[in-house]
Design a protein around this motif. Sequence first.
Motif, short mmCIF file in Angstrom:
data_model
loop_
_atom_site.label_atom_id
_atom_site.label_comp_id
_atom_site.label_asym_id
_atom_site.label_seq_id
_atom_site.Cartn_x
_atom_site.Cartn_y
_atom_site.Cartn_z
N GLN A 84 36.75 10.85 2.92
CA GLN A 84 36.94 9.71 3.81
C GLN A 84 36.98 10.10 5.28
O GLN A 84 37.47 9.35 6.12
N GLY A 85 36.47 11.29 5.58
CA GLY A 85 36.49 11.75 6.95
C GLY A 85 37.66 12.68 7.21
O GLY A 85 38.41 13.06 6.30
N THR A 86 37.84 13.05 8.47
CA THR A 86 38.85 14.05 8.84
C THR A 86 40.20 13.38 9.10
O THR A 86 40.30 12.46 9.91
N ILE A 87 41.21 13.87 8.38
CA ILE A 87 42.59 13.47 8.63
C ILE A 87 43.23 14.60 9.44
O ILE A 87 43.31 15.74 8.97
N LEU A 88 43.65 14.30 10.65
CA LEU A 88 44.24 15.32 11.53
C LEU A 88 45.74 15.09 11.64
O LEU A 88 46.17 14.01 12.05
N HIS A 89 46.51 16.11 11.27
CA HIS A 89 47.98 16.08 11.39
C HIS A 89 48.37 17.04 12.50
O HIS A 89 48.07 18.23 12.43
N SER A 90 49.03 16.53 13.53
CA SER A 90 49.29 17.34 14.72
C SER A 90 50.29 18.46 14.48
O SER A 90 50.32 19.43 15.23
N GLY A 91 51.13 18.33 13.44
CA GLY A 91 52.28 19.22 13.33
C GLY A 91 53.23 18.97 14.49
O GLY A 91 53.02 18.07 15.31
N ASP A 92 54.29 19.73 14.60
CA ASP A 92 55.18 19.65 15.76
C ASP A 92 54.48 20.41 16.89
O ASP A 92 54.14 21.59 16.73
N PHE A 93 54.28 19.77 18.03
CA PHE A 93 53.49 20.43 19.06
C PHE A 93 53.93 19.99 20.46
O PHE A 93 54.63 19.00 20.63
N LYS A 94 53.49 20.78 21.44
CA LYS A 94 53.59 20.39 22.84
C LYS A 94 52.38 21.00 23.55
O LYS A 94 51.71 21.88 22.99
N LEU A 95 52.09 20.51 24.74
CA LEU A 95 50.99 21.06 25.52
C LEU A 95 51.58 21.96 26.61
O LEU A 95 51.78 21.54 27.75
N ASP A 96 51.89 23.18 26.21
CA ASP A 96 52.48 24.18 27.11
C ASP A 96 51.33 25.02 27.66
O ASP A 96 50.67 25.75 26.91
N LEU A 97 51.09 24.92 28.96
CA LEU A 97 49.96 25.63 29.57
C LEU A 97 50.27 27.09 29.86
O LEU A 97 49.36 27.88 30.12
N THR A 98 51.57 27.43 29.82
CA THR A 98 51.95 28.84 30.04
C THR A 98 52.95 29.29 28.98
O THR A 98 54.09 29.64 29.29
N PRO A 99 52.55 29.25 27.70
CA PRO A 99 53.48 29.66 26.63
C PRO A 99 53.82 31.14 26.72
O PRO A 99 53.05 31.93 27.29
N VAL A 100 54.95 31.50 26.18
CA VAL A 100 55.43 32.87 26.27
C VAL A 100 54.44 33.85 25.65
O VAL A 100 54.21 34.94 26.18
N ASP A 101 53.82 33.47 24.54
CA ASP A 101 52.90 34.39 23.85
C ASP A 101 51.44 34.13 24.19
O ASP A 101 50.54 34.77 23.63
N GLY A 102 51.17 33.18 25.11
CA GLY A 102 49.79 32.90 25.50
C GLY A 102 48.99 32.10 24.49
O GLY A 102 47.80 31.85 24.69
N ARG A 103 49.61 31.68 23.41
CA ARG A 103 48.91 30.95 22.34
C ARG A 103 48.97 29.45 22.64
O ARG A 103 49.99 28.81 22.44
N LEU A 104 47.85 28.89 23.06
CA LEU A 104 47.78 27.50 23.50
C LEU A 104 47.49 26.55 22.35
O LEU A 104 46.92 26.95 21.32
N THR A 105 47.89 25.30 22.49
CA THR A 105 47.44 24.25 21.57
C THR A 105 45.93 24.10 21.73
O THR A 105 45.43 23.91 22.84
#
Length: 553
Positions: free
Chosen positions: A152-173
């Motif tokens: 039926q197409g793509t079901i996208l679940h965001s999980g718990d998230f934020k848009l942190d542009l400078t995360p501590v580990d550099g791992r971006l959304t």
Amino acid sequence: MADPVRITFLGGLGEIGRNCACIEVDGRIMLLDCGLMFPDLDMLGVDLVLPDFTYLRDNADRVEGCITTHGHEDHVGGLSFLLRDISFPIYGSELALGIARNRIEEAGLLGRTELIPVRDGERRMIGPFDVEFIPVTHSVPHGFATAFHTPQGTILHSGDFKLDLTPVDGRLTDLARMGQIAKEDGVRLLLADSTNAEEAGHSRSESSVGAVLYDLFHAHEGRRIITASFASHVHRVQQIADAAMAFGRTVVTIGLSMKKNVRLARDLGLLKIPDHAIRDIEDVGDLEPGKVCIISTGSQGEPMSALALMASGESRWLKLGPDDTVILSSHPIPGNEMNVSKVIDGLVRLGAEVVHSGIADVHATGHAKADELKTLHSITRPDWFIPVHGEYRHLRQHARIAASMGTPEDRILVCEDGDSVLLTDDGIERTESVPAGYLYVDGIVGDIGHGVLRDRKVLAEEGVVVVIAAVDVVNGVVITGPEVITRGWVHAPEAEELLGEATEVVRQAIEEALAEEAPDVETLQRVIRRAAGRFVNQRTRRRPMIVPVVMEA
């Protein structure tokens, strides 16, 4: 005509915690998270609250596995209870699986599951499920959004998230991948985190907390520093450790979960603290107080946590006083405010200086605020939208945000626990709901039930009155008693006259019942309960629990 896909929500829609949903494809069920919730104040004696697993137990043979979006207890804490009933593999990041493994191992259930790690960007077939794991930034490392590529197409679940542009580990959304899916395949259904939907603007970057912590360590040089945060918040622990090491302090962990998670994160290379800079709590007495930084559990004021024991002066390792600074690098979860306030009060009474999120910016949320949610909607442009992860007011507000971003209102569904929806060629339709009440855990006992909680509430608020009598039913006489014993209704030594009246009222009721016929024990218990209850209510306007005990001679 493509096969329909069913989504069933077992928890997390209407409360913070118990996150658990089922995706069904080709008759198979994939569980998306299996979390727990911490009890409200009125859930007397309850340790944990779980989703109702009835639907999963009834369909155990159809469960393909469980995907864990990240390692927080409200997403993985229920697995050790569900595995008692059914067996299935668990997929997630190494850290999430490591955190889940601790509880599963404690329950002796590792033999009932297989822990299968997945990587950022990985796409794999799990039975009939075509699942893609998309990196997102959160307050625990290696969180995932999950894209289910279904008939039926793509079901996208965001999980718990934020848009942190400078995360501590550099791992971006990975918004780029989400946008690519939206452009190429389209997002048929979006399920997204609603926790901070009522909060305007953008969330602060986690790395901004590091600068605040550095300034605090500078301002409190020469004092012993105790910090408290979530044990799973590896990035926060890293920043605390960085600040401590910058001022020549040794890091010491206290609290079992903190100790386990720090060891796990260091083993996985997610936490960088050299061996010479970290010591065990047993060694704290050998270290100069002004050169120590203790990282503790208990940031939510949990009654038996390490920080709560310090606040009450009952810690076996630390006695706090005027030379100590305590930094609560967290924010109270809704419902925990009273517990946190009590711990802060206890720390201040001991003379410690306490820094918390109301005084300094020592915490940054891990959940997207309104403008970040708008960004997600603008990139994914979903055909349909269901807000998840939040109290009902958060879900409603997220629905308004989705509408403001162009999703038609008739394509936005606000669901609650127990709701089940069917995705078909014609759209989404609600179907019959499933059991989704609270499953209470007291100790290791599950499902103690609403009746038990109701009894506990009566006992706590009104007390108990026990009436004991021995009767000869055949001859219709009272042999001994009745004796009235009470706890929490009135103080017996000060109410002898009242208890004497109660005894006489109950005696008359028993004798009248015996004179009319030869009643059975159950009938006499009802007579006693009615007579005692009426007397107690008339004289004191209270409704304690009445427990009649009738012994038949």
